[in-house]
Write a protein that holds these residues in place. Structure first.
Motif, PDB file in Angstrom:
ATOM      1  N   VAL A 196     102.216  75.796  36.863  1.00  0.00           N
ATOM      2  CA  VAL A 196     102.287  77.236  37.117  1.00  0.00           C
ATOM      3  C   VAL A 196     103.234  77.487  38.292  1.00  0.00           C
ATOM      4  CG1 VAL A 196      99.943  77.673  36.281  1.00  0.00           C
ATOM      5  CG2 VAL A 196     100.318  77.264  38.716  1.00  0.00           C
ATOM      6  N   TRP A 197     103.926  78.620  38.239  1.00  0.00           N
ATOM      7  CA  TRP A 197     104.570  79.156  39.423  1.00  0.00           C
ATOM      8  C   TRP A 197     103.557  80.063  40.107  1.00  0.00           C
ATOM      9  CZ3 TRP A 197     109.125  77.713  41.415  1.00  0.00           C
ATOM     10  CH2 TRP A 197     110.109  77.171  40.586  1.00  0.00           C
ATOM     11  N   MET A 198     103.518  80.048  41.427  1.00  0.00           N
ATOM     12  CA  MET A 198     102.635  80.949  42.144  1.00  0.00           C
ATOM     13  C   MET A 198     103.265  81.374  43.463  1.00  0.00           C
ATOM     14  SD  MET A 198      99.586  78.443  43.625  1.00  0.00           S
ATOM     15  CE  MET A 198      98.687  78.476  42.089  1.00  0.00           C
ATOM     16  N   ARG A 199     102.853  82.547  43.919  1.00  0.00           N
ATOM     17  CA  ARG A 199     103.277  83.035  45.229  1.00  0.00           C
ATOM     18  C   ARG A 199     102.293  84.105  45.686  1.00  0.00           C
ATOM     19  NH1 ARG A 199     108.447  87.112  44.052  1.00  0.00           N
ATOM     20  NH2 ARG A 199     107.345  88.494  42.594  1.00  0.00           N
ATOM     21  N   ALA A 200     102.177  84.261  46.995  1.00  0.00           N
ATOM     22  CA  ALA A 200     101.418  85.377  47.528  1.00  0.00           C
ATOM     23  C   ALA A 200     102.094  86.666  47.077  1.00  0.00           C
ATOM     24  CB  ALA A 200     101.368  85.294  49.049  1.00  0.00           C
ATOM     25  N   ASP A 201     101.332  87.584  46.495  1.00  0.00           N
ATOM     26  CA  ASP A 201     101.902  88.746  45.811  1.00  0.00           C
ATOM     27  C   ASP A 201     102.183  89.879  46.805  1.00  0.00           C
ATOM     28  OD1 ASP A 201     102.872  90.287  43.816  1.00  0.00           O
ATOM     29  OD2 ASP A 201     100.947  90.692  42.847  1.00  0.00           O
ATOM     30  N   GLY A 202     103.128  89.627  47.701  1.00  0.00           N
ATOM     31  CA  GLY A 202     103.491  90.596  48.721  1.00  0.00           C
ATOM     32  C   GLY A 202     104.262  89.876  49.811  1.00  0.00           C
ATOM     33  N   THR A 203     104.200  90.401  51.033  1.00  0.00           N
ATOM     34  CA  THR A 203     104.914  89.809  52.159  1.00  0.00           C
ATOM     35  C   THR A 203     103.930  89.388  53.239  1.00  0.00           C
ATOM     36  OG1 THR A 203     106.840  91.199  51.725  1.00  0.00           O
ATOM     37  CG2 THR A 203     106.698  90.174  53.894  1.00  0.00           C
ATOM     38  N   LEU A 204     104.074  88.137  53.708  1.00  0.00           N
ATOM     39  CA  LEU A 204     103.281  87.621  54.817  1.00  0.00           C
ATOM     40  C   LEU A 204     104.137  87.586  56.070  1.00  0.00           C
ATOM     41  CD1 LEU A 204     101.683  84.562  52.968  1.00  0.00           C
ATOM     42  CD2 LEU A 204     100.491  86.671  53.587  1.00  0.00           C
ATOM     43  N   ASP A 205     103.490  87.632  57.239  1.00  0.00           N
ATOM     44  CA  ASP A 205     104.281  87.516  58.469  1.00  0.00           C
ATOM     45  C   ASP A 205     104.727  86.063  58.646  1.00  0.00           C
ATOM     46  OD1 ASP A 205     102.300  85.962  59.778  1.00  0.00           O
ATOM     47  OD2 ASP A 205     101.334  87.728  60.608  1.00  0.00           O
ATOM     48  N   GLY A 206     105.423  85.775  59.741  1.00  0.00           N
ATOM     49  CA  GLY A 206     106.053  84.469  59.901  1.00  0.00           C
ATOM     50  C   GLY A 206     105.163  83.376  60.450  1.00  0.00           C
ATOM     51  N   ASP A 207     103.890  83.638  60.702  1.00  0.00           N
ATOM     52  CA  ASP A 207     102.983  82.630  61.243  1.00  0.00           C
ATOM     53  C   ASP A 207     102.830  81.474  60.257  1.00  0.00           C
ATOM     54  OD1 ASP A 207     100.976  81.144  62.417  1.00  0.00           O
ATOM     55  OD2 ASP A 207      99.403  82.635  62.083  1.00  0.00           O
ATOM     56  N   HIS A 208     103.300  80.283  60.629  1.00  0.00           N
ATOM     57  CA  HIS A 208     103.291  79.168  59.679  1.00  0.00           C
ATOM     58  C   HIS A 208     101.873  78.786  59.258  1.00  0.00           C
ATOM     59  CE1 HIS A 208     102.577  76.737  63.364  1.00  0.00           C
ATOM     60  NE2 HIS A 208     102.010  75.889  62.532  1.00  0.00           N
ATOM     61  N   MET A 209     100.879  78.938  60.165  1.00  0.00           N
ATOM     62  CA  MET A 209      99.505  78.593  59.794  1.00  0.00           C
ATOM     63  C   MET A 209      98.976  79.519  58.718  1.00  0.00           C
ATOM     64  SD  MET A 209      97.861  75.934  60.695  1.00  0.00           S
ATOM     65  CE  MET A 209      96.211  76.488  60.288  1.00  0.00           C
ATOM     66  N   LEU A 210      99.365  80.796  58.737  1.00  0.00           N
ATOM     67  CA  LEU A 210      98.925  81.718  57.700  1.00  0.00           C
ATOM     68  C   LEU A 210      99.451  81.271  56.345  1.00  0.00           C
ATOM     69  CD1 LEU A 210      97.567  84.294  56.745  1.00  0.00           C
ATOM     70  CD2 LEU A 210      99.646  85.552  57.366  1.00  0.00           C
ATOM     71  N   HIS A 211     100.717  80.859  56.267  1.00  0.00           N
ATOM     72  CA  HIS A 211     101.290  80.412  55.003  1.00  0.00           C
ATOM     73  C   HIS A 211     100.582  79.150  54.505  1.00  0.00           C
ATOM     74  CE1 HIS A 211     104.850  83.143  54.752  1.00  0.00           C
ATOM     75  NE2 HIS A 211     104.547  83.289  56.040  1.00  0.00           N
ATOM     76  N   VAL A 212     100.273  78.239  55.422  1.00  0.00           N
ATOM     77  CA  VAL A 212      99.566  77.015  55.038  1.00  0.00           C
ATOM     78  C   VAL A 212      98.164  77.346  54.527  1.00  0.00           C
ATOM     79  CG1 VAL A 212      98.521  74.920  55.963  1.00  0.00           C
ATOM     80  CG2 VAL A 212     100.888  75.452  56.508  1.00  0.00           C
ATOM     81  N   CYS A 213      97.465  78.241  55.214  1.00  0.00           N
ATOM     82  CA  CYS A 213      96.103  78.581  54.812  1.00  0.00           C
ATOM     83  C   CYS A 213      96.072  79.333  53.487  1.00  0.00           C
ATOM     84  CB  CYS A 213      95.416  79.382  55.912  1.00  0.00           C
ATOM     85  SG  CYS A 213      95.100  78.413  57.417  1.00  0.00           S
ATOM     86  N   VAL A 214      97.077  80.172  53.239  1.00  0.00           N
ATOM     87  CA  VAL A 214      97.169  80.846  51.944  1.00  0.00           C
ATOM     88  C   VAL A 214      97.413  79.819  50.834  1.00  0.00           C
ATOM     89  CG1 VAL A 214      98.573  82.416  50.544  1.00  0.00           C
ATOM     90  CG2 VAL A 214      97.847  83.096  52.834  1.00  0.00           C
ATOM     91  N   LEU A 215      98.258  78.822  51.094  1.00  0.00           N
ATOM     92  CA  LEU A 215      98.495  77.787  50.085  1.00  0.00           C
ATOM     93  C   LEU A 215      97.235  76.947  49.868  1.00  0.00           C
ATOM     94  CD1 LEU A 215     100.891  76.848  48.289  1.00  0.00           C
ATOM     95  CD2 LEU A 215     101.140  74.930  49.868  1.00  0.00           C
ATOM     96  N   ALA A 216      96.487  76.664  50.932  1.00  0.00           N
ATOM     97  CA  ALA A 216      95.224  75.940  50.775  1.00  0.00           C
ATOM     98  C   ALA A 216      94.263  76.737  49.899  1.00  0.00           C
ATOM     99  CB  ALA A 216      94.601  75.661  52.143  1.00  0.00           C
ATOM    100  N   TYR A 217      94.220  78.049  50.102  1.00  0.00           N
ATOM    101  CA  TYR A 217      93.396  78.927  49.260  1.00  0.00           C
ATOM    102  C   TYR A 217      93.840  78.814  47.798  1.00  0.00           C
ATOM    103  CZ  TYR A 217      91.781  83.402  47.277  1.00  0.00           C
ATOM    104  OH  TYR A 217      91.224  84.369  46.475  1.00  0.00           O
ATOM    105  N   ALA A 218      95.157  78.916  47.571  1.00  0.00           N
ATOM    106  CA  ALA A 218      95.682  78.916  46.205  1.00  0.00           C
ATOM    107  C   ALA A 218      95.574  77.549  45.536  1.00  0.00           C
ATOM    108  CB  ALA A 218      97.141  79.376  46.208  1.00  0.00           C
ATOM    109  N   SER A 219      95.512  76.483  46.330  1.00  0.00           N
ATOM    110  CA  SER A 219      95.515  75.131  45.757  1.00  0.00           C
ATOM    111  C   SER A 219      94.278  74.838  44.922  1.00  0.00           C
ATOM    112  CB  SER A 219      95.642  74.088  46.872  1.00  0.00           C
ATOM    113  OG  SER A 219      94.475  74.049  47.677  1.00  0.00           O
ATOM    114  N   ASP A 220      93.196  75.610  45.116  1.00  0.00           N
ATOM    115  CA  ASP A 220      91.984  75.394  44.327  1.00  0.00           C
ATOM    116  C   ASP A 220      92.027  76.158  43.010  1.00  0.00           C
ATOM    117  OD1 ASP A 220      89.482  74.087  44.108  1.00  0.00           O
ATOM    118  OD2 ASP A 220      88.414  75.905  44.691  1.00  0.00           O
ATOM    119  N   MET A 221      93.118  76.905  42.795  1.00  0.00           N
ATOM    120  CA  MET A 221      93.301  77.647  41.549  1.00  0.00           C
ATOM    121  C   MET A 221      94.073  76.796  40.545  1.00  0.00           C
ATOM    122  SD  MET A 221      94.523  81.217  43.353  1.00  0.00           S
ATOM    123  CE  MET A 221      94.901  82.001  41.795  1.00  0.00           C
ATOM    124  N   THR A 222      93.606  76.709  39.345  1.00  0.00           N
ATOM    125  CA  THR A 222      94.252  76.050  38.191  1.00  0.00           C
ATOM    126  C   THR A 222      94.274  74.526  38.273  1.00  0.00           C
ATOM    127  OG1 THR A 222      96.608  75.976  38.932  1.00  0.00           O
ATOM    128  CG2 THR A 222      95.797  78.071  38.020  1.00  0.00           C
TER     129      THR A 222
END
Length: 298
Positions: A192-218
């Motif tokens: 699957v292709w996936m992405r956060a459906d909008g814009t996140l700020d530049g905090d690298h930990m936020l991007h990592v935590c969002v990917l950790a959230y998404a990693s349990d999908m599919t």
């Protein structure tokens, strides 16, 4: 009338849904090393595993200097989470070394541990580099959205699952398991292709935590794909048992990332799945391994 930010089918998507996810990951600090998180009002019977993993990683990250980036996590799902009550995250500052920082987090509900995570953080260092190439797949824009995939008949079959907010835009490269199951078993890959459906700020930990959230999908879909069955449509029950991630290179979770998953083995009521995350320009940015409970009922 659909809610603000909802699509024609009434499902909340886009920036409004993503802002809800960011708020979900924004834990309340109740003591120096103790944080509290909540679940969405529309949660299923059990707390989504990716939510607990993402929130636990947020708790760990808030005790680490920002110049140290998380490079790995290892976690166990101990008990099903209760979405009706808050989750308390207790952080143990295991070690602060010159290059590495180690944290352990235990998520607690009703006086009992439901989840345990260990995470390691590192200062940026130069070193040797190599990576596997990304598989050749169609561009995400050429693939149907989930809204286009889920017909009225499927919405009725999946019930509340089909109506939950979608902060992650998911586009199946391989045929979705709820469709391909009708033609029988296929190979182990689930892409699957996936992405956060909008814009996140530049905090690298936020991007990592969002990917950790998404990693349990599919991810466990790759296990079921080998047997032509799927959650909610066949007599199969399952749950995440453990979860490990390695973060190799910087990325943005609000840009397209390919999630290439496969299942090398299943036995003893458990299925193993591995996943690789590639950015659109072919950079391997993270690797995931998970074992899940998978029981086929008579």
């Amino acid at each position: 009338m659909a809610a603000p930010g909802a699509a024609d089918d009434g499902v909340l998507r886009g920036q409004a849904a993503l802002d809800g996810l960011v708020a979900l990951l924004d834990l309340e600090r109740i003591e120096e090393n103790i944080f509290r998180g909540v679940s969405p009002d529309d949660s299923p019977v059990r707390v989504f595993g990716g939510q607990v993993a993402g929130q636990a990683l947020v708790a760990a990250g808030r005790t680490v200097p920002p110049e140290r980036r998380v490079h790995s996590l290892h976690a166990y799902f101990i008990r099903g989470g209760d979405p009706s009550v808050p989750i308390v995250y207790e952080v143990d500052r295991i070690r602060d070394g010159r290059s590495f920082t180690t944290r352990r987090v235990v998520a607690v509900q009703h006086g009992k541990a439901i989840f345990a995570l260990s995470a390691s953080f590192q200062v940026d260092e130069p070193g040797i580099g190599h990576a596997d190439p990304m598989p050749e797949v169609p561009a995400p824009e050429s693939l149907p959205t989930q809204a286009e995939r889920i017909t009225p008949e499927l919405r009725e079959r999946f019930g509340a699952w089909a109506d939950r907010p979608r902060p992650i835009d998911v586009r199946y490269v391989s045929e979705p398991p709820w469709l391909s199951r009708e033609t029988g078993p296929r190979d182990a890959h689930n892409q699957v292709w996936m992405r956060a459906d909008g814009t996140l700020d530049g905090d690298h930990m936020l991007h990592v935590c969002v990917l950790a959230y998404a990693s349990d999908m599919t991810l466990l879909d790759a296990v079921l794909a080998r047997h032509g069955v799927y959650w909610g449509t066949d007599k199969v029950i399952g749950a995440s048992l453990d979860h490990a991630m390695w973060f190799h290179r910087p990325f943005r979770a609000d840009e397209w990332i390919l999630y290439d998953c496969l299942s090398p083995s299943a036995s003893g009521g458990r299925g193993l799945a591995t996943g690789r995350f590639f950015t659109r320009d072919g950079q391997l940015v993270a690797t995931v391994v998970q074992e899940g409970l998978v029981r086929l009922l008579d």
